[in-house]
Write a protein that holds these residues in place. Structure first.
Motif, mmCIF file in Angstrom:
data_model
loop_
_atom_site.group_PDB
_atom_site.id
_atom_site.type_symbol
_atom_site.label_atom_id
_atom_site.label_comp_id
_atom_site.label_asym_id
_atom_site.label_seq_id
_atom_site.Cartn_x
_atom_site.Cartn_y
_atom_site.Cartn_z
ATOM 1 N N ASP A 20 -48.991 -3.743 30.069
ATOM 2 C CA ASP A 20 -49.093 -3.244 28.699
ATOM 3 C C ASP A 20 -49.757 -4.232 27.744
ATOM 4 O OD1 ASP A 20 -47.707 -0.809 29.310
ATOM 5 O OD2 ASP A 20 -45.845 -1.972 29.366
ATOM 6 N N TYR A 21 -49.908 -5.465 28.136
ATOM 7 C CA TYR A 21 -50.549 -6.451 27.272
ATOM 8 C C TYR A 21 -50.998 -7.648 28.090
ATOM 9 C CZ TYR A 21 -45.925 -8.778 27.455
ATOM 10 O OH TYR A 21 -44.744 -9.370 27.869
ATOM 11 N N THR A 22 -51.964 -8.376 27.534
ATOM 12 C CA THR A 22 -52.412 -9.629 28.128
ATOM 13 C C THR A 22 -51.453 -10.727 27.706
ATOM 14 O OG1 THR A 22 -54.726 -8.920 28.008
ATOM 15 C CG2 THR A 22 -54.300 -11.293 28.262
ATOM 16 N N PRO A 23 -50.756 -11.371 28.637
ATOM 17 C CA PRO A 23 -49.787 -12.404 28.248
ATOM 18 C C PRO A 23 -50.445 -13.541 27.473
ATOM 19 C CG PRO A 23 -49.457 -11.758 30.527
ATOM 20 C CD PRO A 23 -50.748 -11.130 30.087
ATOM 21 N N VAL A 24 -49.712 -14.068 26.525
ATOM 22 C CA VAL A 24 -50.195 -15.170 25.708
ATOM 23 C C VAL A 24 -50.154 -16.468 26.511
ATOM 24 C CG1 VAL A 24 -49.578 -16.639 23.740
ATOM 25 C CG2 VAL A 24 -49.650 -14.168 23.473
ATOM 26 N N THR A 70 -40.255 -28.924 22.328
ATOM 27 C CA THR A 70 -40.643 -28.613 20.965
ATOM 28 C C THR A 70 -42.162 -28.523 20.914
ATOM 29 O OG1 THR A 70 -40.661 -29.292 18.643
ATOM 30 C CG2 THR A 70 -40.524 -31.077 20.273
ATOM 31 N N PRO A 71 -42.717 -27.428 20.397
ATOM 32 C CA PRO A 71 -41.972 -26.248 19.987
ATOM 33 C C PRO A 71 -41.304 -25.578 21.179
ATOM 34 C CG PRO A 71 -44.317 -25.782 20.008
ATOM 35 C CD PRO A 71 -44.177 -27.259 20.235
ATOM 36 N N GLY A 72 -40.369 -24.687 20.871
ATOM 37 C CA GLY A 72 -39.702 -23.945 21.932
ATOM 38 C C GLY A 72 -40.654 -22.957 22.589
ATOM 39 N N PRO A 73 -40.209 -22.322 23.665
ATOM 40 C CA PRO A 73 -41.075 -21.374 24.376
ATOM 41 C C PRO A 73 -41.452 -20.193 23.495
ATOM 42 C CG PRO A 73 -38.818 -21.237 25.182
ATOM 43 C CD PRO A 73 -38.869 -22.416 24.287
ATOM 44 N N THR A 74 -42.646 -19.668 23.720
ATOM 45 C CA THR A 74 -43.123 -18.501 22.986
ATOM 46 C C THR A 74 -42.355 -17.261 23.427
ATOM 47 O OG1 THR A 74 -45.330 -19.441 22.721
ATOM 48 C CG2 THR A 74 -45.139 -17.050 22.540
ATOM 49 N N ILE A 75 -41.867 -16.495 22.457
ATOM 50 C CA ILE A 75 -41.220 -15.218 22.735
ATOM 51 C C ILE A 75 -42.283 -14.127 22.654
ATOM 52 C CG2 ILE A 75 -39.473 -13.556 21.973
ATOM 53 C CD1 ILE A 75 -37.920 -15.918 20.785
ATOM 54 N N GLU A 76 -42.367 -13.293 23.699
ATOM 55 C CA GLU A 76 -43.334 -12.194 23.737
ATOM 56 C C GLU A 76 -42.615 -10.873 23.947
ATOM 57 O OE1 GLU A 76 -47.565 -12.435 25.462
ATOM 58 O OE2 GLU A 76 -46.362 -13.744 26.737
ATOM 59 N N ALA A 77 -43.016 -9.864 23.195
ATOM 60 C CA ALA A 77 -42.473 -8.520 23.366
ATOM 61 C C ALA A 77 -43.518 -7.530 22.868
ATOM 62 C CB ALA A 77 -41.153 -8.373 22.629
ATOM 63 N N VAL A 78 -43.142 -6.251 22.831
ATOM 64 C CA VAL A 78 -44.060 -5.189 22.434
ATOM 65 C C VAL A 78 -43.429 -4.383 21.305
ATOM 66 C CG1 VAL A 78 -45.266 -3.096 23.224
ATOM 67 C CG2 VAL A 78 -45.102 -5.085 24.734
ATOM 68 N N GLU A 79 -44.249 -3.974 20.372
ATOM 69 C CA GLU A 79 -43.818 -3.119 19.276
ATOM 70 C C GLU A 79 -43.013 -1.933 19.822
ATOM 71 O OE1 GLU A 79 -46.230 -1.036 15.561
ATOM 72 O OE2 GLU A 79 -47.224 -1.341 17.487
ATOM 73 N N GLY A 80 -41.841 -1.705 19.235
ATOM 74 C CA GLY A 80 -40.972 -0.641 19.719
ATOM 75 C C GLY A 80 -39.934 -1.112 20.711
ATOM 76 N N ASP A 81 -40.074 -2.339 21.253
ATOM 77 C CA ASP A 81 -39.050 -2.894 22.144
ATOM 78 C C ASP A 81 -37.770 -3.169 21.364
ATOM 79 O OD1 ASP A 81 -40.725 -2.919 24.331
ATOM 80 O OD2 ASP A 81 -41.083 -5.080 24.313
ATOM 81 N N ARG A 82 -36.650 -2.981 22.027
ATOM 82 C CA ARG A 82 -35.371 -3.472 21.519
ATOM 83 C C ARG A 82 -35.149 -4.833 22.160
ATOM 84 N NH1 ARG A 82 -31.945 -2.089 17.237
ATOM 85 N NH2 ARG A 82 -29.802 -2.691 17.715
ATOM 86 N N VAL A 83 -34.901 -5.866 21.344
ATOM 87 C CA VAL A 83 -34.697 -7.209 21.889
ATOM 88 C C VAL A 83 -33.298 -7.706 21.532
ATOM 89 C CG1 VAL A 83 -37.151 -7.795 21.819
ATOM 90 C CG2 VAL A 83 -35.717 -8.350 19.855
#
Length: 455
Positions: free
Chosen positions: A50-54, A99-112
């Motif tokens: 669904d997306y290209t990972p960052v 530091t910085p902490g890990p990048t959080i990745e999700a998709v619009e509409g996801d419940r996190v």
């Protein structure tokens, strides 16, 4: 009705999916509205599909699990032994060992659902910077929640109602905790994919620190004289290069959680386009091309371009002191001083003494002189054609026809006729260039350079 409004209204899942233009399968998998906040939740977005990972240079992406359709993450706030650059490390605070902490990745509409465990010696909280969510999930200690005490684990849960580039950071004792490194990036990909996904999607978070030579901790009380400037917690030459293949479509997400400084991030060899801010996408008719993007404190800017120019290209803050390190931010300026009298007076006592800096500091960086314990030279590192006299908030984008293992440490080999060099006397005569006789210093004495670089 725009996408942001739709995702926040709590309309029926299938109807909402159809209005959004979602594929039928995705619309059919949409969940019912969440009773607590009225949001509509869709099937969890998956990386690659669904997306290209960052890509977070020098960093990582926070892993997640899916429990009953909810993406579950776990952040641990903890002390971190962090290396800014070779020879410079400090005792910082961060998340999950960095530091910085890990990048959080999700998709619009996801419940996190994000669990935050506090392993620090002080209470903390986490604010989800720029993200639309219920007030009680905003992470402001004392206002929207109680502080997370040492040893406690808090649960944050909300539906992502927007897409874009955001950040997270401590929101208790901000001056101290952010100055010690408690921050990270939060990327939300669009539910409806764009016309073209990026081939490479990078995230760079800028920050600034005060670490005195020999010190073991950053100084959280500093307001002006920051001497370690970083991308993703690293100062050059500690920054990892951005590896790109020729003609790839590249996105660079720039975030700034520095304490006091804005950053003018400049790219070489390419022109990029501002496509989004932390407030959302910019309509195509309002976008503009440029090569330097000002990223104010507490904001993000997203740039896109085609990497069609092969080579090794600098990417850095254009505020000149932000490409220096500790040793370039201290000491007495000797620029323009006639050092002959000083050298004559001191050398009988210290025979090897030589005053430096009276013609600038570029040559000093390459001399390899000893520096105090736990500190770095004032700038730079050896490059393919001499010393690269930039450090701090500086990295390199390496564009290659194909990216192969080991290319991170290799240098671009310029094709014949495409690299600047010393002009010959014949070329100068041909093009009617007259070069005056110039006096220069070398090895402590003056000598003359005749035209054309010929001795």
């Amino acid at each position: 009705m725009n996408r942001r409004t739709l995702l926040s209204t709590g309309m029926g899942a299938v109807a909402g999916g159809a209005l959004l233009g979602l594929p039928t399968t995705a619309a059919a998998l949409a969940r019912t509205t969440v009773p607590h906040d009225g949001s509509t939740v869709y099937a969890p977005g998956r990386p690659g599909r669904d997306y290209t990972p960052v890509i977070t240079p020098n960093g990582a992406t926070l892993p997640f699990t899916i429990v009953d359709g909810v993406k579950v993450f776990h952040l641990i706030a903890e002390p971190v032994e962090h290396e800014f650059a070779p020879g410079l490390a400090a005792q910082c605070w961060g998340f999950n060992g960095s530091t910085p902490g890990p990048t959080i990745e999700a998709v619009e509409g996801d419940r996190v659902r994000i669990y935050v465990t506090n392993a620090l010696p002080a209470p903390t909280s986490v604010h989800w910077h720029g993200i639309l969510l219920p007030s009680g999930m905003d992470g402001i200690a004392g206002l929207s929640q109680a502080p997370i005490a040492t040893g406690e684990t808090f649960r944050y849960e909300f539906t992502l109602r927007q897409h874009g580039t955001y950040m997270y950071h401590s929101h208790r004792d901000e001056m101290t905790q952010q100055a010690l490194g408690m921050m990270g990036m939060f990327v939300i990909h669009p539910r409806v994919p764009p016309e073209r996904r990026p081939d490479r999607d990078f995230a760079l978070l800028s920050s600034e620190w005060k670490v005195l030579p020999g010190a073991r901790r950053p100084d959280p009380n500093e307001m002006l004289e920051f001497n370690v400037l970083t991308f993703n917690g690293k100062a050059y030459p500690g920054t990892a290069p951005l590896m790109v293949e020729r003609n790839e479509f590249v996105r660079i997400r720039l975030g700034n959680l520095s304490a006091m400084s804005h950053h003018a991030i400049h790219i070489h060899g390419h022109t990029w386009t501002l496509v989004a801010t932390d407030g959302g996408d910019i309509p195509r008719s309002a976008r503009w091309p440029e090569v330097t993007q000002l990223v104010p404190v507490g904001s993000t800017r997203t740039r896109e371009f085609i990497a069609d120019n092969p080579g090794d290209w600098a990417l850095h803050c254009h505020m000149s002191h932000h490409t220096m390190t500790q040793m370039g931010h201290s000491g007495t300026s000797m620029f323009g001083v006639d050092a002959a009298v000083i050298d004559k007076a001191v050398q009988p006592i210290i025979p090897t003494y030589m005053t430096m800096g009276q013609d600038g500091m570029g040559d000093m960086a390459a001399m390899g002189m000893p520096v105090p314990a736990n500190s770095t030279p004032m700038m730079g590192a050896p490059g393919p054609h001499g010393y690269i006299d930039m450090g701090g908030m500086f990295t390199i984008m390496k564009v290659r026809d194909r990216v192969r293992p080991g290319d991170e440490s290799s240098w671009w080999q310029a094709p014949a006729g495409t690299q600047a060099r010393v002009a010959t006397a014949e070329e100068l005569r041909r093009d009617l260039i007259t070069v005056p006789e110039i006096k220069t210093k070398a090895a402590g004495h003056m000598h003359h350079h005749p035209p054309g670089g010929q001795e």
